[in-house]
Design a protein around this motif. Structure first.
Motif, short mmCIF file in Angstrom:
data_model
loop_
_atom_site.label_atom_id
_atom_site.label_comp_id
_atom_site.label_asym_id
_atom_site.label_seq_id
_atom_site.Cartn_x
_atom_site.Cartn_y
_atom_site.Cartn_z
N ASP A 71 0.84 -1.20 0.00
CA ASP A 71 0.00 0.00 0.00
C ASP A 71 0.87 1.25 0.00
OD1 ASP A 71 0.85 0.54 2.65
OD2 ASP A 71 -0.85 -0.54 3.50
N GLY A 72 0.23 2.39 -0.02
CA GLY A 72 0.96 3.65 -0.12
C GLY A 72 1.91 3.89 1.04
N ASP A 73 1.49 3.58 2.24
CA ASP A 73 2.35 3.79 3.41
C ASP A 73 3.57 2.88 3.36
OD1 ASP A 73 0.64 5.69 4.39
OD2 ASP A 73 -0.39 4.33 5.78
N GLN A 74 3.38 1.63 2.93
CA GLN A 74 4.51 0.70 2.83
C GLN A 74 5.51 1.16 1.78
OE1 GLN A 74 1.92 -2.74 2.16
NE2 GLN A 74 2.80 -3.73 3.97
N ARG A 75 5.00 1.64 0.67
CA ARG A 75 5.89 2.13 -0.39
C ARG A 75 6.69 3.34 0.08
NH1 ARG A 75 3.56 1.08 -6.20
NH2 ARG A 75 2.42 -0.85 -5.84
N ALA A 76 6.04 4.23 0.76
CA ALA A 76 6.73 5.42 1.26
C ALA A 76 7.80 5.04 2.28
CB ALA A 76 5.72 6.39 1.87
N ALA A 77 7.47 4.08 3.14
CA ALA A 77 8.44 3.66 4.15
C ALA A 77 9.67 3.01 3.50
CB ALA A 77 7.78 2.69 5.12
N ILE A 78 9.44 2.22 2.46
CA ILE A 78 10.55 1.57 1.76
C ILE A 78 11.42 2.62 1.09
CG2 ILE A 78 11.10 0.17 -0.27
CD1 ILE A 78 8.70 -1.63 0.57
N ARG A 79 10.80 3.56 0.41
CA ARG A 79 11.57 4.62 -0.26
C ARG A 79 12.40 5.41 0.75
NH1 ARG A 79 6.58 5.93 -4.09
NH2 ARG A 79 7.25 4.88 -6.00
N GLN A 80 11.79 5.71 1.89
CA GLN A 80 12.50 6.46 2.92
C GLN A 80 13.67 5.66 3.48
OE1 GLN A 80 10.03 7.58 6.24
NE2 GLN A 80 11.53 9.02 7.06
N ALA A 81 13.46 4.36 3.71
CA ALA A 81 14.52 3.51 4.24
C ALA A 81 15.66 3.35 3.23
CB ALA A 81 13.96 2.14 4.62
N ALA A 82 15.31 3.22 1.96
CA ALA A 82 16.33 3.08 0.93
C ALA A 82 17.17 4.34 0.81
CB ALA A 82 15.67 2.76 -0.41
N GLN A 83 16.52 5.49 0.85
CA GLN A 83 17.26 6.74 0.77
C GLN A 83 18.16 6.94 1.98
OE1 GLN A 83 17.82 8.58 -1.64
NE2 GLN A 83 18.77 10.41 -0.72
N ALA A 84 17.66 6.56 3.15
CA ALA A 84 18.48 6.66 4.36
C ALA A 84 19.72 5.77 4.25
CB ALA A 84 17.65 6.27 5.58
N HIS A 85 19.55 4.60 3.68
CA HIS A 85 20.71 3.71 3.50
C HIS A 85 21.71 4.32 2.53
CE1 HIS A 85 23.00 -0.01 3.29
NE2 HIS A 85 22.99 0.13 1.97
N ARG A 86 21.22 4.89 1.45
CA ARG A 86 22.12 5.51 0.48
C ARG A 86 22.92 6.64 1.12
NH1 ARG A 86 17.59 4.38 -2.98
NH2 ARG A 86 18.24 2.86 -4.58
N VAL A 87 22.26 7.43 1.91
CA VAL A 87 22.96 8.51 2.61
C VAL A 87 23.99 7.93 3.56
CG1 VAL A 87 22.69 10.39 4.28
CG2 VAL A 87 21.06 10.15 2.37
N ASP A 88 23.62 6.87 4.26
CA ASP A 88 24.50 6.25 5.26
C ASP A 88 25.78 5.71 4.63
OD1 ASP A 88 24.99 5.28 8.00
OD2 ASP A 88 24.74 3.30 7.12
N VAL A 89 25.69 5.17 3.41
CA VAL A 89 26.88 4.59 2.77
C VAL A 89 27.55 5.56 1.80
CG1 VAL A 89 25.98 2.25 3.04
CG2 VAL A 89 25.57 3.50 0.89
N GLY A 90 27.08 6.79 1.76
CA GLY A 90 27.72 7.79 0.91
C GLY A 90 27.44 7.60 -0.56
N ALA A 91 26.25 7.08 -0.88
CA ALA A 91 25.92 6.79 -2.28
C ALA A 91 24.69 7.57 -2.75
CB ALA A 91 25.70 5.30 -2.48
N ALA A 92 24.26 8.55 -2.00
CA ALA A 92 23.07 9.30 -2.39
C ALA A 92 23.37 10.11 -3.63
CB ALA A 92 22.62 10.21 -1.25
N GLY A 93 22.62 9.84 -4.70
CA GLY A 93 22.86 10.53 -5.97
C GLY A 93 21.84 11.61 -6.22
#
Length: 516
Positions: free
Chosen positions: A494-516
């Protein structure tokens, strides 16, 4: 050495074959062999110390063999005081000094190198006699004819053509066993008990030549990644033949069953470890394939294992070379998924909490080696899901693996692993969640991340990034019939699950220095 040089025969670091086409018609009374170690080949990508050591040591051993045959040789070592640092500059120097009538070269495995040497020949006004590389079963012309009119170039069709043409594992015009491949019988996981007792890997104690190279590499390329404490690769043809014999005798019978399995801390498992010797031309693929087929015919190894191994050489190896040479130079720029993230810095150190990735990276930096599933479904899968720019992924693979030569590494990375060619090679992106890694090994048992979770403190980054990857590329993937089932699972979010996944993925990218 004769004052008048007829042919200057160029031998590159991955052409260490005394039966090479470059030596056809060689006359020691009027021809000279040219070889050069140059820093450029270790710096155009940040070549790891294991990789540079292997190339230089194998080159020096090969040169020693040529000298023992009494062949005139001009060999420039990396530490020659006036070494110019590039193949082009070193070749120009040799041409100016020796004034050859013709340059002779077996076709290189790297587009960049071929263009550089062709430019030198043109600038010097010396004809370049470029000869086919007989080390392969097929020519680029063969593959070009096969590819004519095809929108997708699938390995399976090429492999069957090669089997028929060369009579490998055939009964008349039909494959032995009544089928072309035995994947259904192969590719199992080890199970909870792990791998059975493993034979010791075939490794070689560095001799004086190799030790000298190691000292030079440690001094000259001290800042380069990797370690040399565990160096033991074959650097001569004799050693390469010993490695082939040991693989067929000890590992081949179990290769097929466990070719995709992983186990933490187990570097070598049941793989052949022959790709570096093959790519340096210390081994000929025909003798490798023949040895494997003979093992089946003698009853030493099952057909499923032998076919699976032969497919990697007669099928995949020939196929990726054809892809490379028919698609270059534009292939290098492919980025069908528009991936723009930076490669995380921990790829050069192995310092990550993800157990599977840490194991693969640590092993790679220590030995210059990881087997194909570690490359495709651990390191490659992670960069695919993270959205790393494929050219950065390519540069890393080319730098760290001892068997990495451009013709084989680039299609495997950009095409198969990163789907950057938009499906020319692979019928779908090799995207998977952490559940695949859990199924094929034991890394998840000791990892703080849970592959069943996509969000939350324990979420596995692979799983988070997998769902984010599907969300990000949903429109494009919807046209791929092999992605239908994955996208059906995506529709359940659902929409909330999708938003949570996107937020978690972006947080991981920032954490590993790969945010583009």
């Amino acid at each position: 050495m004769s004052a008048a040089v007829r042919h200057l025969v160029l031998v590159l670091g991955d052409q260490l074959d005394e039966a090479s086409s470059a030596f056809d018609g060689f006359d020691a009374s009027q021809d000279v062999v040219w070889m050069a170690e140059v820093a450029e080949e270790s710096t155009h990508v940040w070549s790891a110390q294991q990789r540079t050591t292997l190339f230089l040591s194998a080159m020096r051993h090969f040169a020693q063999n040529l000298q023992a045959r009494g062949w005139p040789l001009r060999y420039r070592t990396l530490d020659t005081p006036d070494n110019r640092g590039s193949l082009a500059e070193e070749l120009t120097l040799a041409i100016n000094e020796l004034r050859p009538q013709t340059l002779v070269l077996t076709a290189p495995g790297d587009w960049r190198v071929l263009q550089a040497l062709r430019a030198v020949a043109r600038a010097s006004g010396v004809p370049l006699d470029l000869r086919d590389d007989r080390h392969f079963y097929s020519t680029v012309r063969d593959f070009t004819a096969h590819a004519q009119g095809r929108k997708q170039l699938r390995m399976e069709f090429w492999y069957r053509e090669m089997r028929r043409r060369h009579g490998v594992l055939m009964e008349g015009n039909q494959p032995v066993g009544g089928q072309w491949n035995f994947d259904a019988d192969n590719r199992a996981a080890f199970g909870k008990g792990g791998p059975p007792t493993l034979p010791a890997p075939t490794r070689f104690e560095p001799d004086g030549i190799t030790q000298g190279v190691m000292a030079l590499v440690r001094q000259r390329f001290a800042s380069h990644p990797g370690q040399l404490d565990h160096f033991g690769w074959p650097v001569t043809r004799t050693q390469a033949l010993q490695s082939l014999d040991a693989f067929v005798r000890e590992r081949l019978p179990h290769f097929g069953q466990w070719q995709d399995a992983m186990w933490e801390g187990e570097v070598w498992l049941f793989h052949s470890h022959l790709s570096a010797a093959l790519n340096l031309k210390l081994l000929n693929p025909r003798e490798v394939v023949a040895a494997a087929e003979a093992a089946w015919r003698s009853g030493h190894a099952p057909l499923a294992a032998v076919e699976g191994f032969i497919r990697q050489i007669l099928g995949w190896r020939e196929y990726v070379r054809g892809i490379y040479w028919t698609q270059m130079p534009g292939y290098l720029d492919g980025n069908a998924l528009d991936a723009q993230a930076d490669l995380p810095a921990f790829f050069w150190t192995g310092d990550t909490e993800m157990a599977c990735l840490r194991d693969a990276l640590t092993q790679t930096l220590r030995h210059g080696y990881a087997h194909h599933i570690q490359r495709l479904m651990v390191t490659g899968l992670y960069t695919l899901l993270l959205g790393v720019k494929p050219q950065a992924v390519h540069a890393w693979y080319l730098a760290v693996y001892v068997d990495a030569v451009a013709w084989v590494e680039l299609p495997n990375t950009l095409g198969m692993s990163q789907f950057a060619d938009g499906g020319l090679m692979a019928s779908k992106p090799y995207a998977a969640s952490g559940q695949y890694i859990k199924r094929m090994g034991n890394h998840c048992q000791g990892c703080r991340f849970d592959p069943a979770q996509s969000t939350g403190a324990q979420a596995c980054p692979y799983t988070t990034l997998y769902w984010d990857f599907l969300l990000h590329h949903q429109a494009m993937l919807a046209h791929n019939p092999r992605m239908v089932m994955a996208l059906k699972h995506l529709d359940r979010l659902d929409g909330d699950q999708r938003a949570a996944i996107r937020q978690a993925a972006q947080a991981h990218r920032v954490d590993v220095g790969a945010a583009g």
